[in-house]
Design a protein around this motif. Structure first.
Motif, PDB file in Angstrom:
ATOM      1  N   ASP A  33       5.494  -1.105  10.912  1.00 21.32           N
ATOM      2  CA  ASP A  33       6.577  -0.161  10.704  1.00 21.32           C
ATOM      3  C   ASP A  33       6.007   1.033   9.939  1.00 21.32           C
ATOM      4  OD1 ASP A  33       8.942   1.163  10.378  1.00 21.32           O
ATOM      5  OD2 ASP A  33       9.786  -0.270   8.949  1.00 21.32           O
ATOM      6  N   LEU A  34       5.635   2.082  10.675  1.00 18.77           N
ATOM      7  CA  LEU A  34       4.960   3.219  10.059  1.00 18.77           C
ATOM      8  C   LEU A  34       5.818   3.918   9.015  1.00 18.77           C
ATOM      9  CD1 LEU A  34       2.965   4.812  12.987  1.00 18.77           C
ATOM     10  CD2 LEU A  34       2.143   3.445  11.092  1.00 18.77           C
ATOM     11  N   LYS A  35       7.115   3.930   9.219  1.00 16.03           N
ATOM     12  CA  LYS A  35       7.985   4.583   8.239  1.00 16.03           C
ATOM     13  C   LYS A  35       7.890   3.875   6.893  1.00 16.03           C
ATOM     14  CE  LYS A  35      12.685   6.165   7.479  1.00 16.03           C
ATOM     15  NZ  LYS A  35      14.039   6.232   8.012  1.00 16.03           N
ATOM     16  N   GLU A  40       5.811   3.529   1.386  1.00 16.05           N
ATOM     17  CA  GLU A  40       5.113   2.761   0.353  1.00 16.05           C
ATOM     18  C   GLU A  40       3.874   3.508  -0.138  1.00 16.05           C
ATOM     19  OE1 GLU A  40       4.322  -0.338  -2.288  1.00 16.05           O
ATOM     20  OE2 GLU A  40       6.128   0.170  -1.163  1.00 16.05           O
ATOM     21  N   MET A  41       3.136   4.105   0.784  1.00 16.45           N
ATOM     22  CA  MET A  41       1.952   4.882   0.388  1.00 16.45           C
ATOM     23  C   MET A  41       2.352   6.077  -0.475  1.00 16.45           C
ATOM     24  SD  MET A  41      -0.437   4.823   3.794  1.00 16.45           S
ATOM     25  CE  MET A  41      -1.387   6.205   3.225  1.00 16.45           C
ATOM     26  N   PHE A  42       3.422   6.761  -0.080  1.00 20.19           N
ATOM     27  CA  PHE A  42       3.875   7.914  -0.854  1.00 20.19           C
ATOM     28  C   PHE A  42       4.350   7.492  -2.241  1.00 20.19           C
ATOM     29  CE2 PHE A  42       7.145  10.953  -2.188  1.00 20.19           C
ATOM     30  CZ  PHE A  42       6.349  12.088  -2.272  1.00 20.19           C
ATOM     31  N   ARG A  43       5.048   6.358  -2.309  1.00 16.68           N
ATOM     32  CA  ARG A  43       5.523   5.868  -3.607  1.00 16.68           C
ATOM     33  C   ARG A  43       4.344   5.571  -4.530  1.00 16.68           C
ATOM     34  NH1 ARG A  43       6.148   1.311  -6.304  1.00 16.68           N
ATOM     35  NH2 ARG A  43       5.379  -0.003  -4.629  1.00 16.68           N
ATOM     36  N   GLU A  47       3.273   7.548  -7.980  1.00 18.30           N
ATOM     37  CA  GLU A  47       3.087   6.844  -9.254  1.00 18.30           C
ATOM     38  C   GLU A  47       1.709   7.123  -9.833  1.00 18.30           C
ATOM     39  OE1 GLU A  47       3.815   2.703  -8.623  1.00 18.30           O
ATOM     40  OE2 GLU A  47       5.981   2.962  -8.489  1.00 18.30           O
ATOM     41  N   PHE A  48       0.692   7.093  -8.975  1.00 16.11           N
ATOM     42  CA  PHE A  48      -0.669   7.361  -9.431  1.00 16.11           C
ATOM     43  C   PHE A  48      -0.799   8.782  -9.980  1.00 16.11           C
ATOM     44  CE2 PHE A  48      -4.965   8.965  -8.369  1.00 16.11           C
ATOM     45  CZ  PHE A  48      -5.684   8.186  -9.251  1.00 16.11           C
ATOM     46  N   CYS A  49      -0.239   9.753  -9.257  1.00 11.04           N
ATOM     47  CA  CYS A  49      -0.305  11.146  -9.708  1.00 11.04           C
ATOM     48  C   CYS A  49       0.441  11.338 -11.028  1.00 11.04           C
ATOM     49  CB  CYS A  49       0.246  12.076  -8.647  1.00 11.04           C
ATOM     50  SG  CYS A  49      -0.804  12.186  -7.194  1.00 11.04           S
TER      51      CYS A  49
END
Length: 97
Positions: A33-35, A40-43, A47-49
């Motif tokens: 499910d690419l969405k 999840e990657m953006f979240r 958080e990392f940034c």
């Protein structure tokens, strides 16, 4: 008897361990499910940034300042790439094959 600070450190370590186990479980889960993957990657990226920015402001260590500069340089590079792309008109359709 533990002090309040020791108890907070232990609770913080337990939270970190739980988050690591959750991330490990997510990493092992097969999903197409690419969405949800992108979300999840953006979240995690956000958080990392936020973490790097906070550490750079608070500690002012060379490591975090350099990492912040690296992140900003990469963001600027990709923003420039997107800005240079030709715009696609909404009414254009691709021919069916």
């Amino acid at each position: 008897m533990r002090t309040k600070e020791e108890t907070e450190k232990i609770a913080s370590a337990d939270d970190l361990r739980d988050k690591a186990l959750e991330a490990f479980g997510i990493a092992l889960t097969e999903t197409y499910d690419l969405k949800s993957i992108r979300m999840e990657m953006f979240r995690r990226y956000s958080e990392f940034c936020d973490y790097v920015l906070a550490m750079a402001k608070v500690l002012d260590m060379l490591l975090f300042v350099t990492m912040l500069n690296l992140l900003n340089t990469a963001r600027n590079y990709y923003a420039d790439m997107l800005a240079k792309r030709p715009a696609v008109k909404a009414d254009e359709t691709t021919p069916a094959k």
